[in-house]
Design a protein around this motif. Structure first.
Motif, PDB file in Angstrom:
ATOM      1  N   VAL A   1       0.848  -1.207   0.000  1.00 34.57           N
ATOM      2  CA  VAL A   1       0.000   0.000   0.000  1.00 34.57           C
ATOM      3  C   VAL A   1       0.880   1.252   0.000  1.00 34.57           C
ATOM      4  O   VAL A   1       0.634   2.208  -0.739  1.00 34.57           O
ATOM      5  N   SER A   2       1.938   1.229   0.809  1.00 32.70           N
ATOM      6  CA  SER A   2       2.874   2.356   0.885  1.00 32.70           C
ATOM      7  C   SER A   2       3.494   2.629  -0.487  1.00 32.70           C
ATOM      8  O   SER A   2       3.553   3.771  -0.957  1.00 32.70           O
ATOM      9  N   LYS A   3       3.924   1.577  -1.171  1.00 34.56           N
ATOM     10  CA  LYS A   3       4.535   1.699  -2.508  1.00 34.56           C
ATOM     11  C   LYS A   3       3.523   2.249  -3.510  1.00 34.56           C
ATOM     12  O   LYS A   3       3.825   3.152  -4.295  1.00 34.56           O
ATOM     13  N   LEU A   4       2.310   1.689  -3.474  1.00 30.43           N
ATOM     14  CA  LEU A   4       1.242   2.112  -4.382  1.00 30.43           C
ATOM     15  C   LEU A   4       0.991   3.618  -4.238  1.00 30.43           C
ATOM     16  O   LEU A   4       0.954   4.358  -5.222  1.00 30.43           O
ATOM     17  N   VAL A   5       0.829   4.056  -2.984  1.00 30.50           N
ATOM     18  CA  VAL A   5       0.490   5.468  -2.738  1.00 30.50           C
ATOM     19  C   VAL A   5       1.685   6.376  -3.046  1.00 30.50           C
ATOM     20  O   VAL A   5       1.518   7.466  -3.585  1.00 30.50           O
ATOM     21  N   ASP A   6       2.873   5.897  -2.751  1.00 29.26           N
ATOM     22  CA  ASP A   6       4.068   6.681  -3.064  1.00 29.26           C
ATOM     23  C   ASP A   6       4.180   6.880  -4.585  1.00 29.26           C
ATOM     24  O   ASP A   6       4.498   7.967  -5.055  1.00 29.26           O
ATOM     25  N   ASP A   7       3.898   5.830  -5.347  1.00 28.95           N
ATOM     26  CA  ASP A   7       3.941   5.911  -6.816  1.00 28.95           C
ATOM     27  C   ASP A   7       2.846   6.814  -7.369  1.00 28.95           C
ATOM     28  O   ASP A   7       3.032   7.487  -8.379  1.00 28.95           O
ATOM     29  N   LEU A   8       1.670   6.767  -6.727  1.00 30.97           N
ATOM     30  CA  LEU A   8       0.480   7.438  -7.288  1.00 30.97           C
ATOM     31  C   LEU A   8       0.035   8.633  -6.446  1.00 30.97           C
ATOM     32  O   LEU A   8      -1.138   8.989  -6.435  1.00 30.97           O
ATOM     33  N   LYS A   9       0.984   9.238  -5.730  1.00 33.10           N
ATOM     34  CA  LYS A   9       0.612  10.305  -4.779  1.00 33.10           C
ATOM     35  C   LYS A   9      -0.030  11.522  -5.451  1.00 33.10           C
ATOM     36  O   LYS A   9      -0.767  12.253  -4.813  1.00 33.10           O
ATOM     37  N   ASP A  10       0.245  11.713  -6.735  1.00 34.63           N
ATOM     38  CA  ASP A  10      -0.366  12.851  -7.436  1.00 34.63           C
ATOM     39  C   ASP A  10      -1.837  12.600  -7.767  1.00 34.63           C
ATOM     40  O   ASP A  10      -2.544  13.514  -8.181  1.00 34.63           O
ATOM     41  N   TYR A  11      -2.278  11.374  -7.611  1.00 33.20           N
ATOM     42  CA  TYR A  11      -3.652  11.009  -7.980  1.00 33.20           C
ATOM     43  C   TYR A  11      -4.517  10.685  -6.768  1.00 33.20           C
ATOM     44  O   TYR A  11      -5.711  10.968  -6.761  1.00 33.20           O
ATOM     45  N   ILE A  12      -3.929  10.024  -5.769  1.00 32.01           N
ATOM     46  CA  ILE A  12      -4.749   9.478  -4.680  1.00 32.01           C
ATOM     47  C   ILE A  12      -4.906  10.470  -3.541  1.00 32.01           C
ATOM     48  O   ILE A  12      -3.939  11.036  -3.046  1.00 32.01           O
ATOM     49  N   LYS A  13      -6.161  10.654  -3.135  1.00 30.55           N
ATOM     50  CA  LYS A  13      -6.442  11.534  -2.000  1.00 30.55           C
ATOM     51  C   LYS A  13      -6.591  10.685  -0.737  1.00 30.55           C
ATOM     52  O   LYS A  13      -5.977  10.946   0.275  1.00 30.55           O
ATOM     53  N   GLU A  14      -7.452   9.682  -0.821  1.00 25.73           N
ATOM     54  CA  GLU A  14      -7.603   8.780   0.334  1.00 25.73           C
ATOM     55  C   GLU A  14      -7.963   7.374  -0.112  1.00 25.73           C
ATOM     56  O   GLU A  14      -8.430   7.161  -1.239  1.00 25.73           O
ATOM     57  N   MET A  15      -7.742   6.451   0.796  1.00 28.28           N
ATOM     58  CA  MET A  15      -7.990   5.043   0.483  1.00 28.28           C
ATOM     59  C   MET A  15      -8.390   4.314   1.763  1.00 28.28           C
ATOM     60  O   MET A  15      -7.884   4.623   2.837  1.00 28.28           O
ATOM     61  N   ASP A  16      -9.306   3.380   1.613  1.00 22.59           N
ATOM     62  CA  ASP A  16      -9.772   2.572   2.749  1.00 22.59           C
ATOM     63  C   ASP A  16      -9.846   1.125   2.330  1.00 22.59           C
ATOM     64  O   ASP A  16     -10.616   0.795   1.420  1.00 22.59           O
ATOM     65  N   LEU A  17      -9.078   0.271   2.966  1.00 19.48           N
ATOM     66  CA  LEU A  17      -9.238  -1.171   2.774  1.00 19.48           C
ATOM     67  C   LEU A  17      -9.859  -1.670   4.073  1.00 19.48           C
ATOM     68  O   LEU A  17      -9.182  -1.801   5.083  1.00 19.48           O
ATOM     69  N   ASN A  18     -11.180  -1.876   4.037  1.00 20.80           N
ATOM     70  CA  ASN A  18     -11.901  -2.219   5.263  1.00 20.80           C
ATOM     71  C   ASN A  18     -13.193  -2.966   4.952  1.00 20.80           C
ATOM     72  O   ASN A  18     -14.042  -2.419   4.278  1.00 20.80           O
ATOM     73  N   PRO A  19     -13.312  -4.212   5.418  1.00 15.98           N
ATOM     74  CA  PRO A  19     -12.315  -4.910   6.218  1.00 15.98           C
ATOM     75  C   PRO A  19     -11.279  -5.632   5.364  1.00 15.98           C
ATOM     76  O   PRO A  19     -11.526  -5.963   4.213  1.00 15.98           O
TER      77      PRO A  19
END
Length: 235
Positions: free
Chosen positions: A197-215
């Motif tokens: 998840v950290s890698k994904l968001v680091d790569d796509l930080k210009d696009y992603i505002k928030e994310m929830d994996l639940n549950p």
């Protein structure tokens, strides 16, 4: 990885949307090799019946609509469907419920998924702070997150030692470590997920505002973990 995820993201943005439906969010996760169930998006009842046969009963149906992000409020999820007859009935039901809840809702299809065995529930989330950038959140999932607010945050990107520290710092850690003779949860699988998840968001930080994996269901040691539901909001 990144290209595959961007294809999904750009497709959503081209339609003037900022919120990915669960199916789209899971396609992004899949691009980064996060564990998601073997699911298919059915556009018709015949497709749903065919997919259910492939996946094997019992299955779950979840109606996908960009206008209905809280699926349980709208009653557009049907769990533990055991055969074709039941699937036909539930297909009608969730479509009717969607119309009642939001008459103008655009329906992208119905996600046909295997009925997963329950595991211990955790949440992995991402928020963006105007000052510090993106942060990853970890805690007990399901109803626990709303009631107990037992979560912890770290700035992205994180390393393996950060993921372990996060898991161990929540009050609910004994539930994962195996309280009262329970076997411990597969924490290695959780650490792996958090790093992805950290890698994904680091790569796509210009696009992603928030994310929830639940549950996220985490099973006993050596049995892995799986993302049951996912939500991604774009900038």
């Amino acid at each position: 990885m990144k290209d595959e995820a961007l294809k999904v993201i750009n497709d959503v943005l081209s339609k003037g949307r900022k919120a990915l439906v669960e199916y789209e969010a899971k396609q992004v996760l899949k691009a980064y090799e996060l564990p998601v169930p073997d699911e298919k998006l059915a556009k018709t009842l015949d497709e749903a019946l065919e997919y259910a046969k492939e996946i094997g009963y019992p299955v779950v149906l979840k109606l996908m609509s960009p206008q209905i992000l809280h699926k349980s409020d709208a009653k557009i999820i049907a769990l533990n469907i055991k055969n074709e007859e039941e699937l036909k009935k539930k297909w009608e039901e969730i479509h009717e419920n969607a119309k009642k809840y939001r008459p103008d809702a655009e329906i992208l299809g119905v996600l046909v998924a295997p009925m997963l065995k329950p595991g211990r529930e955790v949440i992995i989330g991402v928020t963006e702070d105007p000052q510090f950038g993106h942060a990853i959140m970890f805690g007990l999932g399901g109803i626990f997150v709303e009631i107990l607010k037992d979560v912890t945050f770290r700035i992205i990107p994180i390393e393996e030692k950060d993921a372990w520290a996060m898991i161990k710092s929540i009050k609910g850690y004994p539930i994962l470590a195996g309280a009262r003779g329970e076997p411990p949860a597969d924490m290695k699988a959780l650490v792996d997920m958090m790093l992805k998840v950290s890698k994904l968001v680091d790569d796509l930080k210009d696009y992603i505002k928030e994310m929830d994996l639940n549950p996220v269901f985490v099973y006993n040691e050596g049995e892995g973990a799986v993302v049951v539901d996912a939500r991604i909001i774009l900038k």
